[in-house]
Design an enzyme around this catalytic site. Sequence first.
Site: not given
Ligand SMILES: *Cc1c(COP(=O)(O)O)cnc(C)c1O
Length: 400
Positions: A254, A225, A140
Amino acid sequence: MLAKDYIELEEKYGAHNYHPLDVVIERAQGVWVYDVEGNKYLDCLAAYSAVNQGHCHPRIVNALKQQAEKVTLTSRAFRNSQLPLLYKELSELTGYEISLPMNSGAEAVETALKAARKWGYKIKGVEEQKAEIIACTNNFAGRTISIISFSTEAQYRDGFGPFTPGFKIVEYGNAKALEEAITPNTVAFLVEPIQGEGGVVVPPEGYLKACADICKKNNVLLITDEIQCGLGRSGKLFAFEYENIRPDVVIIGKALSGGCYPVSAVLSNKEILGVFKPGDHGSTFGGNPLGAAVARESLKVLIEEKLIERSFELGNYFLNELKKINSPHVKEVRGKGLFIGVELKPEAKGARRFCEALAKRGILCKETHENVIRFAPPLVITKDEIDWALKIISEVLMMN
Ligand SMILES: *Cc1c(COP(=O)(O)O)cnc(C)c1O
């Protein structure tokens, strides 16, 4: 207005791209949230790890207020007096030479992918239009069209094509699959050190180290990520630290803003992020002084309140106690730090009903991938609060 009135409005006037639990939150502090009817809940989702520092952390809220009264947005057409300090503090904290600020996580992922492609063409010498980026099954990384182009989740893609070319998928947790997928045109490998939305999936020990070695050998950028698993969630500043590696590019978001304002960033070195020249890439709000001030304070709170150490210690405790619950529904309990997934057996009829039962008893969780309950409370949680939660969780996991 009652909860049901808010829910009615939302259902009537909003697009239905989410299926939230019917808890209408009005205010929150630390690990606790309060609904419009005065009920109190322990937040075990922490906005997908955006509120690692706890809801409405007084220091972060104060930084937001102070900066809001000075200047909020300059655009990057001009400089501002917060962004340079954020750059410096990020570099000192993480050891990465430079960074590039954006807003949402998805934008930071897009930024990293653009940097990798440009690096591939300008530095590695890949032929124009040929760059390949490898991602993993069950990943994701956000919801833009390019990002869903490498999703393996049918629902995320259904109806959204045509997709962006240039991505390949390999099995998560399988370093050999990565090695076999690499070609002379491969510019980067994008991976979550722990998959969050995928169901708190921890790869086999040694996987990331092996991937890092493979990338290095093949002159392929390793991009991790850390938007969800980073910034203390896994019990380390970055989840990749468990394997003593140093990715070429790290993506954060985040908790970078403690949930007070969207701030994300790509961390790397001058060779890689240096491929961006003025005009190549940007964002109106990216690097704005309000976001930068909030991010600076959010990082300070994380460090000064020792939330990373806390996540490590209390996470171990929480995980071990969860493992002791002898529920017929549980298939596996896994995680690192306060990033825990309880996977239920297929016969358990889905995690959603357990999340609803937990909410009735004052604990907010969200199922991820049908069968996994994720426990990822704000890192300010106390041992007593965990003990309180454990009692309720064990009751709920024992229900029929
Ligand atoms: C939440 C998330 C994203 C995307 O972040 P948004 O602020 O919702 O666009 C990307 N990578 C990971 C691992 C995430 O948990």
